[in-house]
Design an enzyme around this catalytic site. Sequence first.
Site, PDB file in Angstrom:
ATOM      1  CG  ASP A 239       6.394   6.320   0.113  1.00 21.82           C
ATOM      2  OD1 ASP A 239       7.420   6.117  -0.555  1.00 21.82           O
ATOM      3  OD2 ASP A 239       6.033   5.592   1.039  1.00 21.82           O
TER       4      ASP A 239
ATOM      5  CG  ASP B 130       5.588   2.672  -1.230  1.00 21.19           C
ATOM      6  OD1 ASP B 130       4.689   2.946  -2.033  1.00 21.19           O
ATOM      7  OD2 ASP B 130       5.380   2.424  -0.040  1.00 21.19           O
TER       8      ASP B 130
END
Length: 104
Positions: free
Chosen positions: A14, A16
Amino acid sequence: MKNFPILVKAVVIDLDGTLLNTAPDLAEAAQRMLRDLDMPPVSLEKIRSYIGNGIANLVKRALTGEMHGKPDDALFAKALPLFEKHYDEVLHREPSPTRASWMA
């Protein structure tokens, strides 16, 4: 306890901001998109506040200047592919300390 090595079928990461600082890349892509649309630029700080819930929402926020704004459908339909094209271009640059500080 499992025996090692184990068979790995997939790895999911991920991105992010935990592993990569992608805000400068997202901001650069947004600036290029806005320039192509003859719209005023948005600051890195503002783009950073727009990050979350996907690229489509980031583009909508950059176009409207609002977290929950809804741009004209035709404008959004033109803007999203521009952003995606520019983000692809930005991602293929050489890594820099701000883009990939974890690589050092």
